[in-house]
Design a protein around this motif. Structure first.
Motif, PDB file in Angstrom:
ATOM      1  N   GLY A   8     -29.016  20.491 -47.015  1.00  0.00           N
ATOM      2  CA  GLY A   8     -29.525  21.496 -46.087  1.00  0.00           C
ATOM      3  C   GLY A   8     -30.716  21.064 -45.274  1.00  0.00           C
ATOM      4  O   GLY A   8     -31.140  21.780 -44.365  1.00  0.00           O
ATOM      5  N   GLY A   9     -31.281  19.907 -45.579  1.00  0.00           N
ATOM      6  CA  GLY A   9     -32.405  19.432 -44.791  1.00  0.00           C
ATOM      7  C   GLY A   9     -31.966  19.065 -43.383  1.00  0.00           C
ATOM      8  O   GLY A   9     -30.827  18.659 -43.155  1.00  0.00           O
ATOM      9  N   ALA A  10     -32.884  19.232 -42.431  1.00  0.00           N
ATOM     10  CA  ALA A  10     -32.546  18.972 -41.041  1.00  0.00           C
ATOM     11  C   ALA A  10     -33.807  18.900 -40.210  1.00  0.00           C
ATOM     12  O   ALA A  10     -34.914  19.153 -40.692  1.00  0.00           O
ATOM     13  CB  ALA A  10     -31.625  20.063 -40.501  1.00  0.00           C
ATOM     14  N   LEU A  11     -33.616  18.579 -38.938  1.00  0.00           N
ATOM     15  CA  LEU A  11     -34.678  18.668 -37.940  1.00  0.00           C
ATOM     16  C   LEU A  11     -34.621  20.075 -37.344  1.00  0.00           C
ATOM     17  O   LEU A  11     -33.564  20.507 -36.869  1.00  0.00           O
ATOM     18  CB  LEU A  11     -34.472  17.623 -36.848  1.00  0.00           C
ATOM     19  N   VAL A  12     -35.738  20.772 -37.354  1.00  0.00           N
ATOM     20  CA  VAL A  12     -35.779  22.135 -36.849  1.00  0.00           C
ATOM     21  C   VAL A  12     -37.079  22.347 -36.068  1.00  0.00           C
ATOM     22  O   VAL A  12     -38.090  21.698 -36.350  1.00  0.00           O
ATOM     23  CB  VAL A  12     -35.662  23.143 -38.021  1.00  0.00           C
ATOM     24  N   GLN A  13     -37.029  23.224 -35.093  1.00  0.00           N
ATOM     25  CA  GLN A  13     -38.214  23.505 -34.283  1.00  0.00           C
ATOM     26  C   GLN A  13     -39.175  24.417 -35.046  1.00  0.00           C
ATOM     27  O   GLN A  13     -38.753  25.193 -35.913  1.00  0.00           O
ATOM     28  CB  GLN A  13     -37.805  24.162 -32.971  1.00  0.00           C
ATOM     29  N   ASN A  83     -38.329  30.248 -43.859  1.00  0.00           N
ATOM     30  CA  ASN A  83     -38.482  30.881 -42.548  1.00  0.00           C
ATOM     31  C   ASN A  83     -39.824  30.510 -41.928  1.00  0.00           C
ATOM     32  O   ASN A  83     -40.728  30.039 -42.614  1.00  0.00           O
ATOM     33  CB  ASN A  83     -38.390  32.402 -42.693  1.00  0.00           C
ATOM     34  N   SER A  84     -39.935  30.760 -40.641  1.00  0.00           N
ATOM     35  CA  SER A  84     -41.191  30.524 -39.914  1.00  0.00           C
ATOM     36  C   SER A  84     -41.747  29.132 -40.214  1.00  0.00           C
ATOM     37  O   SER A  84     -42.922  28.970 -40.545  1.00  0.00           O
ATOM     38  CB  SER A  84     -42.225  31.598 -40.282  1.00  0.00           C
ATOM     39  N   LEU A  85     -40.892  28.142 -40.105  1.00  0.00           N
ATOM     40  CA  LEU A  85     -41.286  26.791 -40.475  1.00  0.00           C
ATOM     41  C   LEU A  85     -42.372  26.257 -39.552  1.00  0.00           C
ATOM     42  O   LEU A  85     -42.412  26.559 -38.348  1.00  0.00           O
ATOM     43  CB  LEU A  85     -40.071  25.873 -40.455  1.00  0.00           C
ATOM     44  N   LYS A  86     -43.253  25.464 -40.150  1.00  0.00           N
ATOM     45  CA  LYS A  86     -44.385  24.872 -39.446  1.00  0.00           C
ATOM     46  C   LYS A  86     -44.287  23.345 -39.532  1.00  0.00           C
ATOM     47  O   LYS A  86     -43.676  22.815 -40.470  1.00  0.00           O
ATOM     48  CB  LYS A  86     -45.687  25.329 -40.104  1.00  0.00           C
ATOM     49  N   TYR A 106     -36.321  18.508 -71.519  1.00  0.00           N
ATOM     50  CA  TYR A 106     -35.228  17.993 -70.717  1.00  0.00           C
ATOM     51  C   TYR A 106     -35.577  18.307 -69.272  1.00  0.00           C
ATOM     52  O   TYR A 106     -35.751  19.478 -68.919  1.00  0.00           O
ATOM     53  CB  TYR A 106     -33.904  18.661 -71.091  1.00  0.00           C
ATOM     54  N   ASP A 107     -35.714  17.287 -68.457  1.00  0.00           N
ATOM     55  CA  ASP A 107     -36.000  17.561 -67.052  1.00  0.00           C
ATOM     56  C   ASP A 107     -35.289  16.568 -66.157  1.00  0.00           C
ATOM     57  O   ASP A 107     -35.107  15.409 -66.508  1.00  0.00           O
ATOM     58  CB  ASP A 107     -37.514  17.589 -66.768  1.00  0.00           C
ATOM     59  N   TYR A 108     -34.894  17.076 -64.995  1.00  0.00           N
ATOM     60  CA  TYR A 108     -34.061  16.311 -64.075  1.00  0.00           C
ATOM     61  C   TYR A 108     -34.518  16.559 -62.641  1.00  0.00           C
ATOM     62  O   TYR A 108     -34.946  17.659 -62.296  1.00  0.00           O
ATOM     63  CB  TYR A 108     -32.596  16.736 -64.214  1.00  0.00           C
ATOM     64  N   TRP A 109     -34.383  15.512 -61.822  1.00  0.00           N
ATOM     65  CA  TRP A 109     -34.753  15.579 -60.406  1.00  0.00           C
ATOM     66  C   TRP A 109     -33.544  15.278 -59.537  1.00  0.00           C
ATOM     67  O   TRP A 109     -32.698  14.447 -59.903  1.00  0.00           O
ATOM     68  CB  TRP A 109     -35.831  14.552 -60.087  1.00  0.00           C
ATOM     69  N   GLY A 110     -33.501  15.905 -58.387  1.00  0.00           N
ATOM     70  CA  GLY A 110     -32.543  15.535 -57.373  1.00  0.00           C
ATOM     71  C   GLY A 110     -33.075  14.379 -56.544  1.00  0.00           C
ATOM     72  O   GLY A 110     -34.206  13.921 -56.728  1.00  0.00           O
ATOM     73  N   GLN A 111     -32.268  13.922 -55.602  1.00  0.00           N
ATOM     74  CA  GLN A 111     -32.636  12.741 -54.799  1.00  0.00           C
ATOM     75  C   GLN A 111     -33.451  13.110 -53.572  1.00  0.00           C
ATOM     76  O   GLN A 111     -34.019  12.232 -52.930  1.00  0.00           O
ATOM     77  CB  GLN A 111     -31.360  12.004 -54.373  1.00  0.00           C
ATOM     78  N   GLY A 112     -33.507  14.385 -53.243  1.00  0.00           N
ATOM     79  CA  GLY A 112     -34.312  14.836 -52.112  1.00  0.00           C
ATOM     80  C   GLY A 112     -33.517  15.039 -50.836  1.00  0.00           C
ATOM     81  O   GLY A 112     -32.475  14.420 -50.629  1.00  0.00           O
ATOM     82  N   THR A 113     -34.030  15.919 -49.996  1.00  0.00           N
ATOM     83  CA  THR A 113     -33.445  16.155 -48.682  1.00  0.00           C
ATOM     84  C   THR A 113     -34.582  16.283 -47.674  1.00  0.00           C
ATOM     85  O   THR A 113     -35.595  16.926 -47.947  1.00  0.00           O
ATOM     86  CB  THR A 113     -32.542  17.405 -48.689  1.00  0.00           C
ATOM     87  N   GLN A 114     -34.432  15.663 -46.526  1.00  0.00           N
ATOM     88  CA  GLN A 114     -35.511  15.583 -45.527  1.00  0.00           C
ATOM     89  C   GLN A 114     -35.532  16.836 -44.660  1.00  0.00           C
ATOM     90  O   GLN A 114     -34.503  17.227 -44.078  1.00  0.00           O
ATOM     91  CB  GLN A 114     -35.320  14.359 -44.637  1.00  0.00           C
ATOM     92  N   VAL A 115     -36.705  17.423 -44.569  1.00  0.00           N
ATOM     93  CA  VAL A 115     -36.946  18.527 -43.642  1.00  0.00           C
ATOM     94  C   VAL A 115     -37.994  18.070 -42.638  1.00  0.00           C
ATOM     95  O   VAL A 115     -39.084  17.643 -43.031  1.00  0.00           O
ATOM     96  CB  VAL A 115     -37.433  19.786 -44.384  1.00  0.00           C
ATOM     97  N   THR A 116     -37.654  18.145 -41.372  1.00  0.00           N
ATOM     98  CA  THR A 116     -38.577  17.768 -40.312  1.00  0.00           C
ATOM     99  C   THR A 116     -38.735  18.940 -39.360  1.00  0.00           C
ATOM    100  O   THR A 116     -37.743  19.450 -38.828  1.00  0.00           O
ATOM    101  CB  THR A 116     -38.082  16.538 -39.545  1.00  0.00           C
ATOM    102  N   VAL A 117     -39.970  19.383 -39.187  1.00  0.00           N
ATOM    103  CA  VAL A 117     -40.268  20.502 -38.295  1.00  0.00           C
ATOM    104  C   VAL A 117     -41.046  19.940 -37.107  1.00  0.00           C
ATOM    105  O   VAL A 117     -42.192  19.521 -37.232  1.00  0.00           O
ATOM    106  CB  VAL A 117     -41.074  21.597 -39.003  1.00  0.00           C
ATOM    107  N   SER A 118     -40.391  19.950 -35.957  1.00  0.00           N
ATOM    108  CA  SER A 118     -40.994  19.337 -34.777  1.00  0.00           C
ATOM    109  C   SER A 118     -40.327  19.873 -33.529  1.00  0.00           C
ATOM    110  O   SER A 118     -39.137  20.189 -33.525  1.00  0.00           O
ATOM    111  CB  SER A 118     -40.829  17.813 -34.835  1.00  0.00           C
ATOM    112  N   SER A 119     -41.125  19.964 -32.464  1.00  0.00           N
ATOM    113  CA  SER A 119     -40.566  20.369 -31.180  1.00  0.00           C
ATOM    114  C   SER A 119     -40.174  19.154 -30.354  1.00  0.00           C
ATOM    115  O   SER A 119     -39.664  19.301 -29.235  1.00  0.00           O
ATOM    116  CB  SER A 119     -41.572  21.233 -30.419  1.00  0.00           C
TER     117      SER A 119
END
Length: 119
Positions: A8-13, A83-86, A106-119
């Motif tokens: 679900g990570g993406a480039l968003v304004q 919402n209202s990403l900065k 017991y603990d586990y991590w995901g690999q991560g997803t990139q979120v970029t907020v930029s105009s």
């Protein structure tokens, strides 16, 4: 084998919205505390939000009122609605699952997803 897979990570304004998903396999999230963390370039990983197995939720002050954590138990998935990403929300977002049972962690991590907020 346990896996947590974020998406679900993406480039968003600025001002936009995203929904991150964390799909689990090899374990039932119903019994685990779930957390979303993020790490921006040059910064330490920080906690964003978490949800305990009894439904208690927590939000970092920086995201309170803008982000919502939820569980899709039937789908064994946890979500983070943002919402209202900065621009300062730009980071790699990770999900984390943890459980203490019989004095063992017991603990586990995901690999991560990139979120970029930029105009």
């Amino acid at each position: 084998q346990v896996q947590l897979v974020e998406s679900g990570g993406a480039l968003v304004q600025p001002g936009g919205s995203l929904r991150l998903s964390c799909a689990a396999s090899g374990l039932s999230l119903n019994y685990y505390g779930i957390g979303w963390f993020r790490q921006a370039p040059g910064k330490e990983r920080e906690g964003v939000s978490c949800s305990s197995s009894d439904g208690t939720v927590y939000y970092a002050d920086s995201v309170k009122g803008r982000f919502t954590i939820s569980r899709g138990n039937a789908k064994n998935t946890v979500y983070l609605r943002m919402n209202s990403l900065k621009p300062e929300d730009t980071a790699v977002y990770y999900c984390h699952a943890s459980l203490i049972r019989d004095r063992a962690l017991y603990d586990y991590w995901g690999q991560g997803t990139q979120v970029t907020v930029s105009s």
